[in-house]
Design a protein around this motif. Structure first.
Motif, PDB file in Angstrom:
ATOM      1  N   GLY A 174      -5.440   0.668  -5.456  1.00  0.00           N
ATOM      2  CA  GLY A 174      -5.892   0.100  -4.191  1.00  0.00           C
ATOM      3  C   GLY A 174      -5.912  -1.409  -4.129  1.00  0.00           C
ATOM      4  O   GLY A 174      -6.372  -1.981  -3.134  1.00  0.00           O
ATOM      5  N   SER A 175      -5.404  -2.084  -5.158  1.00  0.00           N
ATOM      6  CA  SER A 175      -5.511  -3.545  -5.196  1.00  0.00           C
ATOM      7  C   SER A 175      -4.440  -4.257  -4.372  1.00  0.00           C
ATOM      8  O   SER A 175      -4.630  -5.386  -3.942  1.00  0.00           O
ATOM      9  CB  SER A 175      -5.422  -4.033  -6.648  1.00  0.00           C
ATOM     10  N   HIS A 176      -3.304  -3.624  -4.159  1.00  0.00           N
ATOM     11  CA  HIS A 176      -2.195  -4.254  -3.443  1.00  0.00           C
ATOM     12  C   HIS A 176      -1.734  -3.301  -2.339  1.00  0.00           C
ATOM     13  O   HIS A 176      -0.813  -2.506  -2.519  1.00  0.00           O
ATOM     14  CB  HIS A 176      -1.040  -4.574  -4.388  1.00  0.00           C
ATOM     15  N   LYS A 177      -2.372  -3.385  -1.189  1.00  0.00           N
ATOM     16  CA  LYS A 177      -2.087  -2.456  -0.105  1.00  0.00           C
ATOM     17  C   LYS A 177      -0.878  -2.912   0.707  1.00  0.00           C
ATOM     18  O   LYS A 177      -0.659  -4.106   0.897  1.00  0.00           O
ATOM     19  CB  LYS A 177      -3.306  -2.327   0.807  1.00  0.00           C
ATOM     20  N   PRO A 178      -0.064  -1.972   1.216  1.00  0.00           N
ATOM     21  CA  PRO A 178       1.065  -2.325   2.070  1.00  0.00           C
ATOM     22  C   PRO A 178       0.591  -3.100   3.297  1.00  0.00           C
ATOM     23  O   PRO A 178      -0.442  -2.777   3.880  1.00  0.00           O
ATOM     24  CB  PRO A 178       1.649  -0.972   2.467  1.00  0.00           C
ATOM     25  N   HIS A 179       1.367  -4.101   3.703  1.00  0.00           N
ATOM     26  CA  HIS A 179       0.922  -4.939   4.814  1.00  0.00           C
ATOM     27  C   HIS A 179       1.449  -4.457   6.159  1.00  0.00           C
ATOM     28  O   HIS A 179       0.904  -4.817   7.202  1.00  0.00           O
ATOM     29  CB  HIS A 179       1.366  -6.391   4.591  1.00  0.00           C
ATOM     30  N   SER A 180       2.533  -3.620   6.176  1.00  0.00           N
ATOM     31  CA  SER A 180       3.124  -3.233   7.462  1.00  0.00           C
ATOM     32  C   SER A 180       3.672  -1.816   7.401  1.00  0.00           C
ATOM     33  O   SER A 180       4.782  -1.586   6.915  1.00  0.00           O
ATOM     34  CB  SER A 180       4.243  -4.203   7.859  1.00  0.00           C
TER      35      SER A 180
END
Length: 414
Positions: free
Chosen positions: A191-197
């Protein structure tokens, strides 16, 4: 001069379909990363098109096949250097092969998102294509030892329609090696690097599926073959979507578009080697298995401690292995459960293990060498602030500052 034939027209059109897959991959990967590294991520795919496209014309196509009487590790890079000795009648095939080389190399880049510089990636992509992709393609499709493995062992021939080994296992193993050498992102964890789009991911997945029709059926020469490939290339990813979503729901996760898109990709990867050799019912089962397996496989990076940013290993390597081995059981005539013996399963397993080990080991060596030369990763402060602005001078979304908005309003009033 001979008129162009219907199969040649279809291969030409399929080349365009496969070509659009790499920009589609750029959108897919671009949507999955954080907003501060979208440009960097998309440049990885676009730069792979440039580097590999040039190398393919210079010597990649020449290495991709063994001429009559030629043998060895790969085809000679000088027999058709710059296509000087290539008959123009073969140019459609040359172009079709080029777009496969581009997308394969670009796939690897998803494993190193958010932390590797463009220069290091460009260097890796050129060396990797030369030492890994071109030779492996020659082994499987260009008259090499894997293509002739069945004759050597007295079994059915290895089946790899469009790249279960050449494309997906090859890229997935390389991605694992590169991710290990690059190390973990800052703050790496669930969960540290979530998709932005999510919209970008959806558009990218749609373009990938669209292009995959040509990817799998570009060399089909009859309507029945093309029809079977089409149905299987629709059915397997559809089942992959269902498999992934069911796993998420059963594990207490909320179903989402990212999971559905990933399930489709898992099904597409799995059917890539098998689309011409499975009945549609078995293609559905393959897609379902791939979707379920990959939904679990993407979590392995947290347990095993490697940072495969966008799950190239969990999707392409895992589904590629599943699809290639599945043929040993369900392929028409020669599958173990379809009236054949264990011969096909044996040669499929040998090809899978051989390509996986070769790609991983050589990719590991290349990655370590590049790390010694360039450092591979961007500085920690650049990674923290964002690679796009620091390294490329561009941002995916150029928002106006309050001062700029005020200036526009004043100009409009005048």
């Amino acid at each position: 001069m001979e008129d162009i034939t219907a199969p040649e027209v279809w291969t030409l059109a399929s080349s365009a379909l496969v070509l659009i897959m790499t920009p589609g991959l750029a959108l897919f990967y671009g949507g999955l990363v954080r907003v501060r590294s979208v440009v960097n991520m998309m440049l990885f795919s676009v730069s792979a098109m440039g580097v590999v496209g040039v190398l393919w014309i210079l010597f990649g196509y020449s290495m991709n096949y063994f001429a009559e009487g030629e043998s060895g590790f790969a085809g000679s890079p000088f027999k058709d250097f710059g296509l000087l000795n290539t008959d123009s009648a073969d140019y459609i095939g040359v172009g079709f092969g080029a777009v496969f080389a581009m997308i394969t190399t670009a796939l690897i880049s998803g494993a190193i998102a958010d932390r590797v510089g463009l220069g290091s990636w460009v260097l890796f992509s050129g060396v990797w294509a030369t030492l890994v992709y071109f030779p492996v393609a020659a082994w499987v499709w260009g008259g090499g030892w894997i293509m002739n493995l069945g004759a050597t062992l007295g079994t059915a021939d290895v089946i790899d329609l469009a790249g279960g080994t050449v494309i997906h296992i090859n890229a997935g193993a390389a991605a694992l090696a590169l991710a290990i050498v690059a190390g973990k992102r800052l703050g790496f964890g669930p969960g540290s690097h979530k998709p932005h789009s999510i919209p970008l991911v959806t558009i990218g997945a749609a373009l990938l599926w669209f292009g995959w029709i040509g990817f799998n059926s570009g060399l089909a020469s009859t309507a029945p073959d093309a029809g079977l490939i089409l149905v299987n290339t629709l059915g397997a990813p559809a089942a992959g979507i269902i498999g992934w979503i069911v796993v998420d729901v059963l594990r207490g996760k909320k179903p989402g578009v990212i999971g559905a898109a990933s399930g489709a990709v898992a099904g597409l990867v799995a059917i890539t080697p098998a689309a011409l050799n499975l009945a549609p019912l078995w293609a559905l089962l393959l897609g379902l298995i791939a979707g379920i397996a990959c939904a679990f496989a993407i979590d392995l990076k947290y347990r095993l401690g490697y940072d495969d940013s966008l799950d190239v290993v969990g999707l392409h390597l895992v589904a590629g292995v599943i699809g290639s081995l599945y043929l040993g059981f369900f392929a028409f005539d020669d599958g173990l459960l379809m009236g054949g013996d264990a011969g096909l399963l044996l040669v499929q397993a040998i090809s899978v293990v051989s390509v996986m080990v070769y790609s991983f080991v050589v990719s590991l060596i290349i990655a370590f060498a590049i790390k010694m030369i360039t450092g591979l990763r961007v500085p920690a402060e650049v990674e923290e602030r964002g690679i796009d602005a620091e390294a490329h001078g561009e941002e995916a979304y150029a928002y106006e500052s309050p001062e700029e908005q005020l200036a526009v309003q004043v100009a409009q009033l005048r």
